[in-house]
Design an enzyme around this catalytic site. Structure first.
Site, mmCIF file in Angstrom:
data_model
loop_
_atom_site.group_PDB
_atom_site.id
_atom_site.type_symbol
_atom_site.label_atom_id
_atom_site.label_comp_id
_atom_site.label_asym_id
_atom_site.label_seq_id
_atom_site.Cartn_x
_atom_site.Cartn_y
_atom_site.Cartn_z
ATOM 1 N N HIS A 39 42.314 -10.387 -15.974
ATOM 2 C CA HIS A 39 42.076 -9.687 -17.242
ATOM 3 C C HIS A 39 41.893 -8.187 -17.003
ATOM 4 O O HIS A 39 42.355 -7.359 -17.786
ATOM 5 C CB HIS A 39 40.817 -10.235 -17.936
ATOM 6 C CG HIS A 39 40.924 -11.674 -18.347
ATOM 7 N ND1 HIS A 39 40.086 -12.650 -17.875
ATOM 8 C CD2 HIS A 39 41.768 -12.287 -19.216
ATOM 9 C CE1 HIS A 39 40.404 -13.809 -18.431
ATOM 10 N NE2 HIS A 39 41.422 -13.622 -19.238
ATOM 11 N N VAL A 178 47.604 -11.832 -10.907
ATOM 12 C CA VAL A 178 46.711 -11.292 -9.878
ATOM 13 C C VAL A 178 46.158 -12.478 -9.071
ATOM 14 O O VAL A 178 45.696 -13.460 -9.654
ATOM 15 C CB VAL A 178 45.548 -10.491 -10.504
ATOM 16 C CG1 VAL A 178 44.678 -9.866 -9.418
ATOM 17 C CG2 VAL A 178 46.091 -9.411 -11.426
#
Ligand code: PAF
Length: 286
Positions: A39, A178
């Site tokens: 995020h 990620v």
């Protein structure tokens, strides 16, 4: 400290002032909270490209199929607000259920050929729920750009097509997945994993590296690569079952002969946690 809005009416007023009257650009990062590094990457992209960054935090009941983890989904609004503060987010929009869905929504959204495959086979109704909440957020916030992680690759493709088909005036910005130092893709659901399960969950990433190696050695047969991935993952303790391993082109059409840039997509149960991940073939340094 970011401004916190819990009602559509409040954030609509904010948008009216800042976007409509003052012409500032708005980036939206839609989330279900329990924010992690993935995020944070989305937030940073938005901060670079927009005057104002808004993070929505809402665990959307509509996108959980019956018997799924809606009740136990991790929630910690105070911690999320602190993450947003550290990242200099301007606004957190964390609506209440009764404000988001004052009555039961009867509209069902389908994106033919994209919402009825892969995840949807195992999570009936999931994408209709995702599309409903994403459209609501885009309508309420009217962002210039909205940021979606490639980690949920099918979701990204669905949202891109939905926005194109319905002429929504928001640019969808994909952001790459990620991973932690060991390759595990960040996900709020990783918090369910025990230390041993976490170790087994690394098999997802490692199976991608294995598939990439096979591909670079000349193995282009999708069936062979899928079997190699499946066998590798199933060897690990705590792996309960694999819902699917698929190889598709970038538009989610399954392929027989694999080429660089195709996607491996998979969903795997490790203990009681269902993990999804995907990989762009030919991009590992092997
Ligand atoms: O990816 C998510 O976290 C959710 O599916 C989204 C896009 C915030 C919709 O609830």
């Amino acid at each position: 400290m970011p401004a916190l809005f819990r009602k559509q009416r409040e954030i609509r007023n904010y948008i009216k002032l800042h976007k409509c009257e003052n012409g500032r650009t708005i980036g939206l990062v839609p989330t279900m909270g329990y924010l992690h590094e993935g995020h944070v990457r989305l937030i940073r992209e938005s901060k670079m490209q927009n005057d104002i960054t808004i993070v929505s935090i809402y665990v959307n009941p509509l996108q959980f199929a019956k018997g799924e983890d809606y009740e136990r989904y991790p929630r910690d609004l105070q911690r999320d607000i602190s993450v947003c503060e550290e990242e200099s987010v301007d606004v957190v929009f964390a609506p209440m259920d009764e404000d988001m869905y004052p009555d039961k929504p009867l509209t069902k959204i389908e994106v033919e050929g994209l919402t009825n495959i892969l995840e949807e086979k195992f999570r009936p109704g999931h994408f209709s729920g995702v599309c409903t909440v994403v459209l609501k957020l885009l309508n309420i916030i009217q962002p210039d750009r909205a940021y979606f992680g490639e980690k949920d690759y099918q979701q990204l493709k669905v949202v891109e097509k939905l926005v194109r088909d319905l002429s929504i005036n928001t640019e969808i910005i994909p952001v790459s997945t990620v991973r932690d130092a060991n390759g595990l893709a960040y996900s709020s659901r990783n918090s369910y994993l025990s230390a041993e399960e976490r170790e087994s969950a690394l098999s997802l990433y490692r199976s991608f590296i294995l598939a990439d190696k096979l591909f670079k050695n000349g193995n282009k047969d999708s069936k062979l690569l899928k079997e190699a991935i499946t066998d590798f993952i199933l060897k690990h303790p705590h792996v309960r079952k694999i819902d699917y391993v698929e190889i598709t082109d970038e538009n989610l059409k399954p392929v027989q002969e694999v080429k660089e840039g195709d996607r491996i997509l998979l969903a795997v149960w490790v203990g009681s946690t269902r993990l999804i991940d995907n990989w762009r073939i030919g991009y590992a340094e092997v």
